[in-house]
Design an enzyme around this catalytic site. Structure first.
Site, PDB file in Angstrom:
ATOM      1  CG  ASP A  20      -6.136  -3.646   1.512  1.00  7.04           C
ATOM      2  OD1 ASP A  20      -5.427  -4.309   0.733  1.00  7.04           O
ATOM      3  OD2 ASP A  20      -5.857  -3.479   2.709  1.00  7.04           O
TER       4      ASP A  20
ATOM      5  CG  ASP B  25      -3.133   0.253  -2.855  1.00  9.82           C
ATOM      6  OD1 ASP B  25      -4.192  -0.275  -3.253  1.00  9.82           O
ATOM      7  OD2 ASP B  25      -2.798   0.237  -1.657  1.00  9.82           O
TER       8      ASP B  25
ATOM      9  CG  ASN C 122       2.695  -1.261   3.820  1.00  8.15           C
ATOM     10  OD1 ASN C 122       2.945  -0.393   2.989  1.00  8.15           O
ATOM     11  ND2 ASN C 122       1.627  -2.030   3.737  1.00  8.15           N
TER      12      ASN C 122
ATOM     13  CB  THR D  16      -0.941   0.003   1.221  1.00  3.51           C
ATOM     14  OG1 THR D  16      -1.808  -1.123   1.105  1.00  3.51           O
ATOM     15  CG2 THR D  16      -1.759   1.278   1.288  1.00  3.51           C
TER      16      THR D  16
ATOM     17  CG  HIS E 141      -5.738  -7.926   3.700  1.00  2.00           C
ATOM     18  ND1 HIS E 141      -4.646  -8.571   3.184  1.00  2.00           N
ATOM     19  CD2 HIS E 141      -5.510  -6.602   3.530  1.00  2.00           C
ATOM     20  CE1 HIS E 141      -3.784  -7.658   2.725  1.00  2.00           C
ATOM     21  NE2 HIS E 141      -4.287  -6.462   2.915  1.00  2.00           N
TER      22      HIS E 141
HETATM   23 ZN    ZN Z   1      -3.323  -1.213  -0.212  1.00  5.01          ZN
END
Ligand code: ZN
Ligand code: NAG
Ligand code: NAG
Ligand code: NAG
Ligand code: NAG
Ligand code: NAG
Ligand code: NAG
Ligand code: NAG
Ligand code: NAG
Length: 453
Positions: free
Chosen positions: A189, A237, A91, A70, A193
């Site tokens: 997102d 993204d 990240n 991201t 997940h």
């Molecule tokens: Zn992301």
């Protein structure tokens, strides 16, 4: 005569330019729905988004940058740089020299962001222009001592409605006017997940909610009279792929944790060896056939992921759908971060507004190409970057580009005409020469004589 032509021509230009609205500086709203995988568009219904595309442009696949996470990808979109060049390489990061740590909850130190200049900073340095952000990684950080004039501190608990209300308020009544704005949303997102992209039932619900948010966005822009003159880009993204408890790589089974510091875990593990690097490498190399293990100096060039101190001496790249774990880690059903050549990691891009064609579809661009395109729309001089403006020319009304199907059509057309002409000439020649086969021979002696004189 000449002056008449000039007069006509300038009149034509004035007429095309229209009136006052065109003398206003161009405006752009950049929207990201995190983790919107490109093929969701083909596999689910998006009535509002499809309406937006019908009057705008669609890029079906956006090739993003490695690692497909991201923060790195959001920063590539707004800088046009690969991760090794903009410095947000994950990240979760660690800088050996300063011993600083970065994570999505500890991201406010400008140190991490200052290797690049995001477009909202450049835009703000222009006279009479300001930038606004309803979130986007980095927009609440004073990068090169500059934040957007209007921004929100990051908080996932602020509703989409509040983000939308505030960004449109800033776009409509600010002085100097807001000409560049961002809007960020955490879905799909978070659900990708949680459920995994193959959970059709849950994804159907979540993606319908997103389409409704896009409907709200367009409705709001129309209500406020912003719709006609505002350029809007909707993108993301990265994508998402399905993971499984049957596809785990447990690093604890291969190497003792005391031998290394783990900077980032999955699906790209960043390893800082504590002892002998070669020994750590050898132990990891042997750990699983469902990953690639690279010494920093051997990371494939196509990843553009090497020349930065924040990239650790060893990285492990899991195969699509595989997850690195330690003995105690939990598993997500969906994840991203994998090889950026995987279609499942790609997002899409849609755009609408005076700068864009209407009803045009394009197969692919790179996400680093978005930056030079945005600079062009806003009339900003881009910083050195890894994007190619030419890749986005076909999307823009003020650019000339050769679209492949048309180019093929033109080439075939020209060939057909040439063939026809050649045939015609052959036929004509035959017709002319057939009746007098001998006279030709006789004439040959005189061939050198000038015809006129
Ligand atoms: Zn992301
Ligand atoms: C000029 O602007 C007005 C109001 O924005 C609009 O109604 C009119 O159609 C425009 N004229 C031209 C020639 O674009
Ligand atoms: C900036 O705005 C002011 C006041 O509206 C105006 O006088 C000035 O010409 C503008 N400058 C530029 C470069 O547009
Ligand atoms: C949005 O704008 C309202 C009204 O100006 C303000 O009270 C609120 O704090 C803003 N929200 C955020 C998250 O900045
Ligand atoms: C963001 O948070 C900082 C620190 O908590 C605070 O000083 C600042 O006023 C906040 N900015 C906005 C725009 O809410
Ligand atoms: C690291 O280990 C390798 C292989 O075991 C060995 O050849 C090398 O000399 C070691 N390097 C250091 C600095 O200890
Ligand atoms: C992880 O689990 C394996 C097998 O259960 C065990 O042998 C190993 O010692 C554990 N490692 C750590 C670091 O807990
Ligand atoms: C990307 O762009 C930066 C800035 O111009 C440059 O330093 C870097 O070498 C470029 N990377 C590649 C792989 O071309
Ligand atoms: C997973 C893997 O590659 N295992 C290998 C590790 O190294 C030993 C000995 O060198 C091999 O026998 C394993 O197959």
């Amino acid at each position: 005569m000449k002056s008449l032509v000039i007069l006509l021509f300038s009149g034509l230009i004035t007429a095309c330019r229209g009136n006052s609205s065109y003398s206003l500086p161009p405006k752009l709203l950049l929207v990201s729905f995190d983790g919107f995988r490109a093929d969701y568009l083909q596999n689910y219904e998006f009535p509002h988004l499809q309406n937006f595309i019908k009057e705008g442009v669609l890029v079906e696949h956006v090739k993003n940058v490695f690692i497909t996470k991201t923060f790195p990808n959001h920063y590539s979109i707004v800088t046009g740089l690969y991760e090794e060049s903009h410095g947000i390489v994950a990240n979760s990061m660690y800088d050996v020299i300063t011993q600083k740590h970065f994570s999505d909850f500890n991201d406010k130190d400008p140190f991490w962001w200052n290797e690049a200049v995001p477009i909202w900073v450049t835009n703000q340095l222009q006279e009479n222009r300001s930038s606004a952000a309803a979130m986007w990684p980095g927009t609440d950080v004073p990068i090169h001592n500059t934040t957007p004039s209007y921004f929100m501190n990051y908080s996932s608990s602020v509703s989409f409605e509040e983000r939308l209300n505030n960004i449109t308020m800033w776009l409509s009544n600010s002085n100097p006017p807001v000409t560049f704005a961002t809007l960020y949303w955490e879905e799909p997102d978070a659900s990708g997940h949680k459920y995994g992209p193959e959970d059709k039932e849950n994804m159907l619900r979540v993606l319908k909610e997103i389409d409704d948010l896009i409907g709200d966005l367009v409705y709001k822009l129309k209500m406020l009279g912003l719709w006609e003159n505002l350029n809007v880009i909707i993108t993301s993204d990265h994508g998402m792929t399905q993971c499984s408890k049957d596809r785990l790589i447990n690093l604890d089974l291969c190497i003792d944790h005391s031998e290394y510091t783990l900077i980032d875990l999955t699906p790209v593990a960043a390893i800082l060896p504590k002892t002998n690097k070669t020994e750590v490498y050898n132990k990891l190399k042997n750990c699983s056939s469902h990953m690639n293990v690279y010494l920093k100096e051997d990371i494939p060039a196509r990843f553009h992921y090497q020349h930065n101190d924040r990239i650790q001496p060893l990285i492990l790249v899991a195969d699509e759908g595989w997850t690195f774990v330690l003995n105690k880690s939990s598993l997500k059903l969906g994840d991203h971060g994998y090889d950026n050549s995987l279609p499942s990691m790609h997002p899409f891009l849609a755009a609408h507004g005076p700068a864009f064609h209407k009803g045009y579809k394009h197969s692919t661009i790179n996400n680093v190409d978005i930056y030079p395109m945005m600079c062009h729309i806003l009339g900003l001089k881009p910083h050195p970057n890894n994007g190619t403006f030419g890749h986005t020319k076909c999307l823009l009304v003020d650019q000339w580009c050769i679209k492949l199907p048309e180019a093929i059509g033109i080439v075939i057309g020209v060939l057909l005409v040439l063939t026809a002409l050649t045939l015609l000439m052959i036929i004509m020649q035959n017709k002319l020469s057939v009746p007098q086969p001998f006279s030709r021979l006789q004439l040959q002696e005189d061939d050198d004589d000038p015809l006129i004189e």
